[in-house]
Write a protein that holds these residues in place. Structure first.
Motif, PDB file in Angstrom:
ATOM      1  N   THR A 135       7.798  -6.691   4.274  1.00 56.66           N
ATOM      2  CA  THR A 135       8.729  -6.480   5.427  1.00 56.66           C
ATOM      3  C   THR A 135       8.923  -7.810   5.872  1.00 56.66           C
ATOM      4  OG1 THR A 135       7.989  -4.228   5.463  1.00 56.66           O
ATOM      5  CG2 THR A 135       9.504  -5.663   7.372  1.00 56.66           C
ATOM      6  N   ASN A 148      10.795   0.687   1.298  1.00 54.85           N
ATOM      7  CA  ASN A 148      10.352   1.423   1.890  1.00 54.85           C
ATOM      8  C   ASN A 148      10.790   2.737   0.322  1.00 54.85           C
ATOM      9  OD1 ASN A 148       8.257   1.761   4.270  1.00 54.85           O
ATOM     10  ND2 ASN A 148      10.163   1.356   5.558  1.00 54.85           N
ATOM     11  N   LEU A 175       3.645  -3.718   1.332  1.00 55.39           N
ATOM     12  CA  LEU A 175       5.160  -3.192   1.377  1.00 55.39           C
ATOM     13  C   LEU A 175       5.345  -4.100   2.939  1.00 55.39           C
ATOM     14  CD1 LEU A 175       7.533  -1.550   1.901  1.00 55.39           C
ATOM     15  CD2 LEU A 175       5.405  -0.082   3.414  1.00 55.39           C
TER      16      LEU A 175
END
Length: 264
Positions: A60, A42, A56
């Motif tokens: 993840t 992040n 992102l």
């Protein structure tokens, strides 16, 4: 003979079941690791939408799936083989009516099956409730990933068996086992996706079997690798599985004439 190997899987599964509480705590530890990586990435992304082909959300998901898959394919076959060579009990295996290396593979699979059902799957459910993980919507992706995950186990186990067989020629392979574990975690893409490696290092890793353990299956799961590229990734895993049989067979053949017992 096949039923005997199936019994080995069942016996190892039941042995692992006796220590299941340890693996429940392992889910918490893995969740903490995934959380640390989540906040790390992040911070790296900040205002960036895509880094080296990873969004992102994909990053993840990649981190969560890679770590939880590690729970399935991880085993200590190298240490088991090394200990059996050191105390001489491996000699008994030579006169038994089965193939020793297949026995170790089946035992490892029994352990992996336990980790899959009581560690990886519930762990992934828990982590998905905490972090924004995107699961594939296409059943074909799930099926392909399941097949690739099985090959991940086989390839990782082959590397462990190769390492363990070195104990026939080196009295203490503790350092070698630690080095192998670091290399597998790093170059398989568990710590950092291979796509983020420097160009020269990524080119080297492409010629090693480690990417077939974590990076390729996780890339398919996240949707970063699709279509023909996903099938090519599967074929690369199959190729490495076949290729690794050769050094295992050669080392095992040489080892059978090398055995000496250090204990009693």
């Amino acid at each position: 003979m096949l039923s005997a190997y199936m019994d080995l899987i069942r016996i190892r599964f039941l042995m692992m079941l006796a220590y299941r509480v340890n693996y429940y705590s392992g889910i918490v530890i893995y969740a903490i690791n995934i959380g640390a990586y989540y906040f790390f990435w992040n911070a790296i992304y900040m205002d960036e939408e895509v880094i080296r082909g990873f969004t992102l959300a994909q990053m993840t998901t990649y981190v969560a799936v890679s770590w939880m898959a590690r729970a399935f394919y991880f085993n200590n076959l190298d240490r088991e083989i090394s200990n059996e060579i050191r105390d001489g009990s491996v000699a008994i295996q030579f006169i038994r009516p089965y193939v020793y290396l297949v026995v170790k593979m089946m035992q490892g699979f029994g352990e992996g099956l336990f980790r899959l059902l009581l560690f990886m799957v519930p762990g992934l459910v828990v982590v998905s409730l905490i972090f924004p993980i995107e699961f594939p919507s296409d059943p074909k992706t799930w099926l392909l990933y399941a097949l690739m995950l099985l090959l991940s186990f086989l390839i990782n186990s082959q590397i462990n068996i190769l390492t363990g067989l070195c104990a026939f020629f080196i009295e203490n392979i503790e350092g070698m086992m630690r080095m192998k574990r670091v290399l597998v975690d790093l170059f398989s893409g568990v710590v950092i996706p291979i796509a983020l490696f420097p160009g020269w290092l990524a080119a080297i890793v492409q010629w090693l079997p480690f990417q077939a353990i974590a990076y390729l299956p996780s890339s398919v799961f996240t949707g970063r690798t699709t279509g023909d590229a996903a099938l090519q990734a599967l074929m690369l895993q199959v190729i490495w599985f076949v290729v690794l049989i050769i050094p295992i067979w050669l080392l095992w053949r040489a080892a059978r004439h090398r055995l000496f017992v250090q204990g009693g």
